[in-house]
Design a protein around this motif. Sequence first.
Motif: not given
Lengths: 200, 200
Positions: A108-112, A119-132
């Motif tokens: 869940v990005l919780r935003g766009l 609202i950039g990649p950090a706010q959408l948790g994209l680091d976490q997605l990359a780790a996943m």
Amino acid sequence: MARHTPKVQRLIDALRILPSVGPKSAQRIAYQLLERNRDGGLQLADALTSAMQGVGSCQQCRTFCEQELCSICGDVSRSQSRQLCVVASSADLYAIEHTGLYNGRYFVLRGLLSPLDGIGPAQLGLDQLAAMLSQAQFDEVILATNPTVEGEATAYFVAELCRKHQVAVSRLAQGMPVGGELEYVDGNTLSYAFSGRKQV
Amino acid sequence: MARHTPKVQRLIDALRILPSVGPKSAQRIAYQLLERNRDGGLQLADALTSAMQGVGSCQQCRTFCEQELCSICGDVSRSQSRQLCVVASSADLYAIEHTGLYNGRYFVLRGLLSPLDGIGPAQLGLDQLAAMLSQAQFDEVILATNPTVEGEATAYFVAELCRKHQVAVSRLAQGMPVGGELEYVDGNTLSYAFSGRKQV
């Protein structure tokens, strides 16, 4: 001229945070609760406090959750799935769950992406997605963001990330909604439906 | 299938007490507050609690009030007035105050007669109104209830009470609303406007 009492005025102001509640509706709601449903008002206050303070995020998929892991990430049969569906909000997750068709994992990005709103990649948790993506083995990432400008931009960004991790990416089909009428559907949707036609 | 977490579900249920909020809107409001405005949600909870617990009634006119007397009954220039306006709710009182035309006292029924819902003379505080009529000297009681079936029935009942105390009674004028169009006004209103015509 008489004014609302301070507590009533404060309630009217606070009610304005609700979507599509203007000054007139806020006043109507406040008086209706005071006149006819004080118990309901107190219960609502309590439910608001406990939800705002007690609802956190799933450590894996970022959906709203009251424990460490949500019911989907905590479900052994699903947490081993090799499909990952990326959605913008928990509400979208429930809409997909409601179809009963999908049995994989979510993120869940919780935003766009919306640089103007900060609202950039950090706010959408994209680091976490990359780790996943690098830890777990996925066969497919399904991009289920809305087909709007922000949704498409975010989907494009996430698709790039998936390609870096050599995972296949798909996007929800676009075309005529079920029960829709050709005559009334907008031109963009009709173009998509036309160019994406399938052999029968 | 995933479900809302218990606290989110409780919030969604509690939001249903708001007028014209169904299950879908309640879900949208809950997720919007959780995602974007937790501080606003907590402030709303606090405002609800303090209003539901802290707002009482004026001991004279029964309008919502946080002290013993409301600002109108506590105003010496108004509390000696010999006009009394009877309204169904505090919201109606504020609507009349907003016109700035009236400078007398009020009595708030907080409801309209509705025997099927168990709302009789006692619930509307008519004993208190009778006591007020016998204690203070009024020249006129203005019945400002809505021109609906319940409003008319209540006005009739209160008018009888006033006659018993030998006080003159008046009722708000009925007719064309300002800016209204003959063509679109309902038949009943037009009949009233016609039979109540005034010489120019």
